[in-house]
Structure formats: C-alpha cells, structure tokens
Design a protein around this motif. Structure first.
Motif, PDB file in Angstrom:
ATOM      1  N   HIS A   1      -3.333  23.100  -4.253  1.00  0.00           N
ATOM      2  CA  HIS A   1      -3.288  22.145  -5.367  1.00  0.00           C
ATOM      3  C   HIS A   1      -3.788  22.781  -6.651  1.00  0.00           C
TER       4      HIS A   1
ATOM      5  N   GLN B   1     -11.340  10.990   0.717  1.00  0.00           N
ATOM      6  CA  GLN B   1     -10.357  11.808   0.021  1.00  0.00           C
ATOM      7  C   GLN B   1     -10.169  13.122   0.775  1.00  0.00           C
ATOM      8  N   PRO B   2      -8.980  13.688   0.671  1.00  0.00           N
ATOM      9  CA  PRO B   2      -8.720  14.932   1.395  1.00  0.00           C
ATOM     10  C   PRO B   2      -9.681  16.039   0.961  1.00  0.00           C
TER      11      PRO B   2
ATOM     12  N   TRP C   1       1.523   3.052  -5.380  1.00  0.00           N
ATOM     13  CA  TRP C   1       0.203   3.468  -5.873  1.00  0.00           C
ATOM     14  C   TRP C   1       0.335   4.347  -7.098  1.00  0.00           C
TER      15      TRP C   1
ATOM     16  N   ALA D   1     -10.208  -1.853  -2.264  1.00  0.00           N
ATOM     17  CA  ALA D   1      -9.436  -0.616  -2.327  1.00  0.00           C
ATOM     18  C   ALA D   1     -10.197   0.462  -3.082  1.00  0.00           C
TER      19      ALA D   1
ATOM     20  N   HIS E   1       0.817  -1.210   0.000  1.00  0.00           N
ATOM     21  CA  HIS E   1       0.000   0.000   0.000  1.00  0.00           C
ATOM     22  C   HIS E   1       0.850   1.258   0.000  1.00  0.00           C
ATOM     23  N   SER E   2       2.055   1.127  -0.497  1.00  0.00           N
ATOM     24  CA  SER E   2       2.950   2.281  -0.486  1.00  0.00           C
ATOM     25  C   SER E   2       2.524   3.266  -1.554  1.00  0.00           C
ATOM     26  N   HIS E   3       2.581   4.540  -1.235  1.00  0.00           N
ATOM     27  CA  HIS E   3       2.140   5.492  -2.248  1.00  0.00           C
ATOM     28  C   HIS E   3       3.079   5.553  -3.432  1.00  0.00           C
TER      29      HIS E   3
ATOM     30  N   HIS F   1      -8.991  19.289   0.929  1.00  0.00           N
ATOM     31  CA  HIS F   1      -8.257  20.325   0.192  1.00  0.00           C
ATOM     32  C   HIS F   1      -8.587  21.748   0.602  1.00  0.00           C
TER      33      HIS F   1
ATOM     34  N   ILE G   1      -1.895  13.881   4.163  1.00  0.00           N
ATOM     35  CA  ILE G   1      -1.362  14.792   3.148  1.00  0.00           C
ATOM     36  C   ILE G   1      -0.430  15.796   3.829  1.00  0.00           C
TER      37      ILE G   1
ATOM     38  N   TYR H   1      -3.702   5.567   7.855  1.00  0.00           N
ATOM     39  CA  TYR H   1      -2.746   6.117   6.898  1.00  0.00           C
ATOM     40  C   TYR H   1      -1.418   6.224   7.623  1.00  0.00           C
TER      41      TYR H   1
ATOM     42  N   PRO I   1      -7.359  11.408   5.809  1.00  0.00           N
ATOM     43  CA  PRO I   1      -6.613  11.727   4.586  1.00  0.00           C
ATOM     44  C   PRO I   1      -5.994  13.124   4.645  1.00  0.00           C
ATOM     45  N   ASP I   2      -6.701  14.073   5.250  1.00  0.00           N
ATOM     46  CA  ASP I   2      -6.136  15.418   5.330  1.00  0.00           C
ATOM     47  C   ASP I   2      -4.848  15.411   6.126  1.00  0.00           C
TER      48      ASP I   2
ATOM     49  N   PHE J   1       1.893   5.315   3.301  1.00  0.00           N
ATOM     50  CA  PHE J   1       1.122   4.085   3.113  1.00  0.00           C
ATOM     51  C   PHE J   1      -0.349   4.373   3.333  1.00  0.00           C
ATOM     52  N   THR J   2      -1.156   4.073   2.305  1.00  0.00           N
ATOM     53  CA  THR J   2      -2.590   4.349   2.414  1.00  0.00           C
ATOM     54  C   THR J   2      -3.344   3.153   1.850  1.00  0.00           C
ATOM     55  N   PRO J   3      -4.497   2.828   2.420  1.00  0.00           N
ATOM     56  CA  PRO J   3      -5.216   1.637   1.953  1.00  0.00           C
ATOM     57  C   PRO J   3      -5.725   1.768   0.524  1.00  0.00           C
ATOM     58  N   TYR J   4      -5.758   2.972   0.014  1.00  0.00           N
ATOM     59  CA  TYR J   4      -6.193   3.225  -1.365  1.00  0.00           C
ATOM     60  C   TYR J   4      -5.464   4.485  -1.793  1.00  0.00           C
ATOM     61  N   PRO J   5      -5.339   4.728  -3.095  1.00  0.00           N
ATOM     62  CA  PRO J   5      -4.601   5.921  -3.509  1.00  0.00           C
ATOM     63  C   PRO J   5      -5.325   7.197  -3.075  1.00  0.00           C
ATOM     64  N   ILE J   6      -4.579   8.153  -2.536  1.00  0.00           N
ATOM     65  CA  ILE J   6      -5.162   9.405  -2.058  1.00  0.00           C
ATOM     66  C   ILE J   6      -4.875  10.496  -3.092  1.00  0.00           C
ATOM     67  N   HIS J   7      -5.917  11.186  -3.481  1.00  0.00           N
ATOM     68  CA  HIS J   7      -5.723  12.266  -4.457  1.00  0.00           C
ATOM     69  C   HIS J   7      -4.823  13.347  -3.871  1.00  0.00           C
ATOM     70  N   GLY J   8      -3.941  13.865  -4.686  1.00  0.00           N
ATOM     71  CA  GLY J   8      -3.102  14.975  -4.249  1.00  0.00           C
ATOM     72  C   GLY J   8      -1.843  14.521  -3.553  1.00  0.00           C
ATOM     73  N   MET J   9      -1.668  13.215  -3.370  1.00  0.00           N
ATOM     74  CA  MET J   9      -0.482  12.747  -2.658  1.00  0.00           C
ATOM     75  C   MET J   9       0.770  12.894  -3.512  1.00  0.00           C
ATOM     76  N   ASP J  10       0.640  12.682  -4.839  1.00  0.00           N
ATOM     77  CA  ASP J  10       1.799  12.828  -5.725  1.00  0.00           C
ATOM     78  C   ASP J  10       2.399  14.220  -5.527  1.00  0.00           C
TER      79      ASP J  10
END
Lengths: 458, 381
Positions: free
Chosen positions: A458, A448-449, A214, A438, A209-211, A451, B19, B145, B15-16, B36-45
């Motif tokens: 962003h 999701q964050p 991902w 997932a 689960h590493s980003h 923001h 980030i 997370y 998630p906040d 490490f997140t259980p699913y991809p988090i938007h904005g992490m890149d």
C-alpha cells in the motif's frame, strides 16, 4: 499518577472485541426502561410541561406576560436563544472539526454530542419563534411571493439568523442521520422483535455494509464534515451579528463573532461533559467514553474559557481605548451598575473556576469536573444575560433608563427549555445507539488490517 | 417457480483476510463482486481497485447552484422587484448578502450530497435486496467480513466461484437466491379502503384548515383588533357610529365650501376653470360611472339601473340640460336638486368639473350632426 501525553491514548479501553462493543452499545435499546430512566423522564417531563403551560399562556395572552418592555426589549427570550444555540456548537465541533483533524477519541462521544446539537438547536429555535409574539405567522420570516408584494429584508442580521439556524439544524440532522444509517442496519440484523426490525429496516434504507457503498459513504461523510465546520462557525458569528450590527454601545463590537464562537464551544463542551458523566455511568460505557476523553474535553473547556476571559478583558480595553464616553459608561455600568451581580457571576463561573483544570488531578476528577461544568453552564447563560440586558437597560438617554426583571412566565419557559432538551436527550438514550457502533468498531483493537504480510503493497 | 441465483457468499474472520480475499477475487477476474464489512476497512479501495468516488462533483454542482439561487433571488427581490433603501446600502448590497448566500450554498450542497448518494449511488431505499435477512448479512452486520460474487458476472460459474472463495480462506459458503416475488394487487379491498381513508382525512383536514381554522382565534391573521372599523357599530360614541362626522366649523382639505349652497341656481355665472383634455375626460368618465351612472345610466339617458326603486331621473340629453351652461350643471351636482342628493362631500371640485366636461362629451355624442362626424373622421386621419 503518571500519564504520557506523547502517545495517543487508545480510543477504547479494556481490549473489547467488536462483538462486545456492539452488545454494550445496543444494550439500552434491547432492555426495557428501568425505574431510574422513568424517574429521570418524569422530572424532565414535568419541567417540559411547566414550560408548555407558560408558552400556551403566552400564546393566548401575548408576550405582555413576559418581563421585557422598553427600554429592555430583548429579555430571556433572546438570552435563552443564544444560550441554546451555543450549546449546540460543541456537537458539531466534535463530530465535524475533530473528524477533519483525525482525532480518534471523538468517536466515543460524537454521536451523543451531535444529538445534543440537534436538540439544543430545536430548543433554541423556539425562542425567536415565540419572541415574534404571533408564532403562527412566522411563515412571514421566509421569502415567498405574497399578496402584500413584500419580501423579507435580506440585509438584516435577524433574517440571516433565520437562514443560519435553519440550515444549521437541517445539516446537523442530515449529518447525524447519515452516521446512523449503518447502525440502523446493524440493529436491524441484531434485533429479534418484528416491530423493531421493521422500524430499523425503514431507517436503514436497506444498508448492506457493502464496501462499494462504504467508499462513497466515507467521501460523503468527509464532505459533510467539511461543510459543517465553516457552518458551525458561521452560525454563532451570525448570532453575534444580531448584536454587533446594531449601534448599541456594548453590542457594537468587532470582537463579537470570535468571542461568541469561543463562548459557544465553551458552553457546549461543558454541557456535553455534564451529560456524558451520567451517560457513561448509567450505560456502563466507561470503556468507550473514557476518562481520557473527558480530560481532553476539559482541556478544550480550559482553552475556550480563557478565550472568553480574554474577550471580557478586551471589551473593557477597547471601551477605554476608543475614548468613547458612552462606551466606557456601558462597561463600567456592566461591572458596577445595578446588574453587577450578573456580571460577577459570569466572570467567576467562566474565567475563574475553569482555571482548576490546569491541574491534571482535577481534570480527571469526575465529581469536580461535574461541578465546574455546571458552573460554566450557569456562567455562560449569564454571559448572554449580561450582554443582552445590561447594554439595553441604560442607553444614550438617561430619561428612559430602566431595570429589567423577568416574570414567572419567563422563568417557567426557561425551565421548560431545559425540560424539552433533557426529555429529548433521555428519550434518545433509549431509542438510538448513543455511540456510533460502526465508527467505534473501526477504531477497536485489531479492527484494521495490519498491512505487514503484503510486503508494503500500500 | 424456479429460484433465481443472486450470487455466492463467503465469510472471513479478520480484516487482513478480507483484504487478501478482495484482492484474490479481483485478481481472478471477477468484476461483479462486493465486499461486506461492518465498518469501512482501510486499504480496501486499493484492494478492490475502486475508482475514486465521483460524489464530489454532485456536491460542487449543487453547492454552486445554491450560491446562484441565493444571489439571484436576493438581487431580484431587493434590487428589482421591490427596491428599498435600507441603512443607506445599495440595493444590491453584496457584503450583506454573503451570509444567506453561504448558508444556501451549504444547505444545497449537503442535501444534494446525501440525497444523491442514497438514490443515485446506492439505489436506496432498497429493503428487498436478496442479501437481506440472510445469515451472511447478519454476520457482516455484526463482526464478520464477507465477499459476494454475483451471478451476473460474465465469468460466473457456481462451482468455480465456490472453490475460489474457499481457496482464499472463506468459510460458510452459501448460495443466495432472489426472494420469491409476492405479487402486489392494486384492487385489494384493504388497499382501496386505505386510499379512501387517506382521501377523506386529507380533504377533511384541508377543508378544516382553510375554512374553519383560519377564522379561529388566534389564527385570524390580526383580523380582530381593538380598533373601530369604518362601517361597524360602536358603543364608544353616543350615536353608535364608528365613522365620525366633521367637527363643527372645520373645512376638510380640498373641499372649499360652495358659495351658492341651497339656492335654486347660481346667482352669478360660474366659469368652468378646466380644459377638457384627454386626461381630464378620463377622470370625468371614471367619476361619472362611479357616482352618477347608477341613477342616470351609463350614457346619461336616465335609464337607471335602480329600476324604479328610486324616482327615475331625467335624461341628461334634454334640450333643457343641453342649454344650461357648465355652471348650472356644476350647481346641480354640488347642491343636489329635489330628490337628487348633493355630491359635495364625496367629489372634489377638480373631479366635479371633470364630470361636467364628460357630460358635455356625452351630450355631443348623442346629438352629433353630420358635420361633427366628418370633422372627427378628418381629425382621426
């Protein structure tokens, strides 16, 4: 009942937390099979066994046991092949095309639909293999340097089929597996059984689960969806070439590729609806596979059903417009000849019944949509029957006209194909998460964050 | 053995927060860290400032390779190795090659993307990573997370890393150690037994498949068919022969009946209608070696390979035979002579004369004079 279609319905209902979602999806895997499961499995298993017996008899005695013979050389074998490949198309459409179109509602059903694709293509693949008569020689279908110094004919649609179907199967399987990797990891970290943990560890390949993973993973998923989209269109196009590239009246038509693709999606969605109705009920997934999702699928069924209806009409129009008397005869014979019953079953099931879905109440009515989806399945099977058999049974030479009747072996193998498909589906529901853990977590509320706090960085 | 530190981990709840934590860790100058997140988090890149994935190049490269392989192999098989006219199309029928080209492109691109990603980008399979089986991994696999700062980071310092993480709001801060390596022994008896079993099973299966299975119905590759094979016995004909004799009163193509059949010698001279060209002699040699040499020997010396199982035939270099005209030789060949059988039914007239010419060559060679040799030498130059 008032529904505002201008706002997107939530992908998950009931404000489930991420932990609840995971528990819900993993429940069938953690619990022992119950009576209902075993009952379903024994029914589908019996159908499978019946098919297996018929297939073994065919191996031993040859395909003379089947009903096809001159002039109808393509019978149930090809009808079933086209039918099952078509069923598979819905899965790829949901998992790939709707993914590219950013349709969030697909998350709840994508995994299941993909699994159905794989099983349907497996089932479909049996038929051409059996149809060759000596399936143990099917290696000849592949181009390999051999002692005869011969190669396969790359200009033949039947060979394109070999490549299209095998590629489709491989790509679907890979796509499905890639989607499963993070789920295997979640299951691995969740289970208490040592054996299960070993199995899940092997299949998770060590996913963490590493980003940093991902990031590539999402890219790969995108790329695969991008490939699967033209691929799924190509597969049924090529299947339609099996017919369209010949010069048989009734087959030789340029409308075939889009017509077949629309029909495939139509029948595939109907099959997905049929099966999902049960799955969501049995596994308590009503919050994840919601009525909104089913309604959306019914809309697709309505749309593709009308495309298919358009194609039926257009075939008649072109037969008339072409001024070709033989073409005209074939279509009049289709609707009013000896196989008129098959034709009218097809038209009523595929064109008339789906019209009910214009009414919102009907679109959201589960028993009704179940009935319609069954009708559509029947109708689409008959469509392939009509195309294949009625075009062949009366061609240019009246002296060689005939009437095709399937034998009991044909019917046994057809039942067996349903047995195989449903056995695989049933085993799947107990062996793997039927919804992508997932992916569904990612669309849950608050997943999701927001923001906001970062001041719009962003 | 001293335990080796892999890194320090911390968990976060929303998630906040993660980030924010990712940003914080990056801004404090760490490079060897991961989220490490259980699913991809938007904005992490963006938070981690990751460079765009290069996976696409792999896809492109292998996709084009697939295109090339498909087109090349179809060109090779259909236009080069075994060209055949099919449906009036050109040998290299590009439009008809498009479907297979497309499929192969997609297939190779897909497989390369996935296999490449798993092996080159992720170094999978890897089930012995230090993070596996930790409570940290169980949490991020589920609904938490996490961040991990690895000890190989140049800036890494265990206390500083811990305070940095807790400063960012992380909890359950842990030190993760490499698992102790269990040494693998190659000569473990269990392993050896396993190898032996694998070897026995595979070789047995291969032996069975190649030596038994392929001779069993229905794997006999169409060997057994309901037809008569040339040398086999049959119940269908009264004489039990599968090969049928000529129908009475018919003449097979090319086999014009011989006019001096059964006579001791031709009554009028038969003239050799052929010219002993190189090609003709090559044919003669081939047929002589096939039909005559088993008895008369490779050079016509009468040194039979049959070694007395059959009356030894005479040499073809006797003065008598050399004195014969071509017609006489031809007559013996077609008619037979005493124990020598007739070859009328096996050898075509054209080939018979070629044999006669070849016997003449053998005779000349065995009885050459000095002048002959000189003449040949001269010609050779």
């Amino acid at each position: 009942m008032k529904i505002d279609y201008s706002i997107e319905a939530p992908a998950i209902e009931g404000r489930l937390s991420i932990a609840q979602i995971e528990a819900l999806i993993a429940k069938p895997l953690d619990s022992k099979p119950d009576k209902k499961f075993l009952l379903a499995l024994s029914v589908s298993g019996s159908a499978l066994a019946l098919g297996a017996i018929c297939v073994l008899m065919t191996f031993y005695f040859g395909i003379g046991l089947w009903g096809n013979n001159q002039p109808v050389g393509w019978g149930f074998d090809i009808v079933n092949f086209v039918f099952w490949v078509g069923i598979g198309h819905a899965g790829t459409l949901i998992s790939a095309i709707l993914f590219l179109l950013r349709q969030k509602w697909r998350t709840g059903i994508a995994r299941f639909a993909e699994a159905m694709t794989i099983f349907a293509v497996m089932t479909a693949g049996l038929f051409p293999a059996l149809h060759t008569g000596r399936p143990w020689l099917d290696g000849y279908l592949l181009p390999y340097p051999n002692q005869h110094g011969l190669w396969v004919n790359f200009t033949s649609p039947l060979l394109w089929d070999v490549f299209a179907v095998s590629t489709y199967f491989t790509v679907s399987l890979v796509f499905w597996y890639v989607g499963l990797i993070p789920d295997f990891a979640s299951l691995r970290d969740r289970t208490t059984s040592k054996l299960k943990k070993t199995i899940y560890s092997i299949f998770s390949l060590g996913w963490r689960h590493s980003h940093r993973n991902w990031q590539h993973y999402e890219k790969a998923y995108m790329l695969l969806a991008g490939f699967a989209t033209p691929l799924v269109l190509s597969v049924h196009t090529i299947v339609s070439f099996d017919f369209a590239v010949s010069i048989m009246p009734g087959w030789h038509a340029t409308i075939f590729p889009p017509y077949f693709v629309a029909g495939a999606i139509f029948s595939g969605f109907a099959m997905v609806v049929t099966v999902l109705i049960f799955v969501r009920k049995i596994f308590d997934l009503e919050h994840i596979i919601t009525v909104n999702h089913l309604e959306k699928m019914n809309k697709v069924i309505l749309a593709t059903g009308m495309m298919v209806g358009y194609a039926y009409a257009m075939e008649f129009f072109i037969a008339w417009y072409s001024g070709n008397p033989i073409e005209q005869f074939v279509f009049i014979n289709r609707a009013f000849g000896p196989y008129y019953w098959a034709y009218w079953i097809m038209v009523s099931c595929n064109v008339l019944f789906p019209q009910l879905f214009w009414v919102r109440k009907f679109r959201r009515n589960i028993p009704l949509m179940f009935v319609v989806s069954i009708f559509v399945n029947i109708g689409m099977w008959f469509e392939r029957f009509v195309i294949t058999v009625t075009s062949l049974h009366r061609d240019f030479l009246p002296s060689s006209w005939g009437y095709y009747t399937p034998t009991l072996y044909d019917i046994g193998i057809l039942i067996g194909s349903f047995g195989l498909f449903f056995t695989l589906v049933i085993l799947f529901t107990k062996a793997l998460p039927v919804v992508s853990i997932a992916e569904i977590k990612a669309v849950a509320d608050g997943a999701q964050p927001t923001h906001h706090e970062e001041g719009g960085s962003h | 053995m001293e335990k080796k530190l892999f890194g320090v981990t911390a968990l976060f709840n929303t998630p906040d927060e993660i980030i924010k934590a990712a940003k914080g860790v990056r801004e404090s100058g760490y490079v060897k860290y991961d989220v490490f997140t259980p699913y991809p988090i938007h904005g992490m890149d963006d938070a981690m400032k990751l460079k765009p994935s290069k996976l696409g190049y792999l896809t492109l490269g292998f996709g084009l390779t697939g295109t090339f392989i498909a087109l090349f192999s179809m060109w090779f098989t259909m236009a080069m190795d075994y060209p055949m006219i099919i449906g009036g199309k050109p040998f290299f029928a590009l439009p008809a090659f498009i479907p297979v080209t497309f499929e192969l492109t997609v297939l190779l691109a897909t497989l390369a993307t996935v296999i490449g990603m798993l092996t080159f980008f992720f170094y999978f399979p890897n089930n012995s990573h230090p993070l596996h089986d930790t409570t940290f991994m169980k949490a991020v696999s589920h609904d938490r997370y996490g961040v991990c700062i690895e000890s190989i980071d140049p800036k890494f310092d265990i206390t500083k890393a811990k305070t940095a993480l807790s400063g960012l709001g992380g909890y359950d801060i842990q030190e993760i150690y490499y698992p102790e390596k269990s040494d693998i022994r190659l000569f473990d008896p269990k392993f050896i037994v396993f190898l032996i079993v694998v070897a026995a099973v595979t070789s047995g299966a291969i032996y069975f498949a190649l030596n038994k299975l392929v001779y069993m119905q229905p794997f006999t590759w169409m060997q057994h068919q309901q037809k008569l094979s040339a040398q086999a016995e049959t119940k269908f004909f009264a004489d039990k022969f599968s090969m049928r004799p000529k129908v009475e009163g018919t003449v097979a193509r090319g086999y014009i009946p011989y006019e001096f059949k059964g006579l001791a010698a031709p009554t009028t001279e038969i003239v050799n209608p052929t010219f002993p060209s190189e090609k003709n002699l090559a044919l003669g040699k081939k047929k002589f070696l096939t039909f005559c040499s088993p008895c008369h020997g490779n050079y016509g010396d009468g040194d039979s390979r049959l070694r007395g199982q059959f009356p030894n035939p005479p040499s073809l270099h006797s003065a008598k035979v050399r004195g014969w005209n071509d017609g006489n030789l031809y007559h013996v060949l077609v008619n037979g002579q005493n124990v020598m059988p007739s070859y009328e039914s096996q050898i075509l007239p054209e080939e018979r004369w070629a044999i006669v010419n070849y016997i003449r060559v053998l005779q000349k060679a065995k009885n050459a004079t000095l002048e002959d040799i000189q003449a040949v030498r001269k010609e050779g130059k």
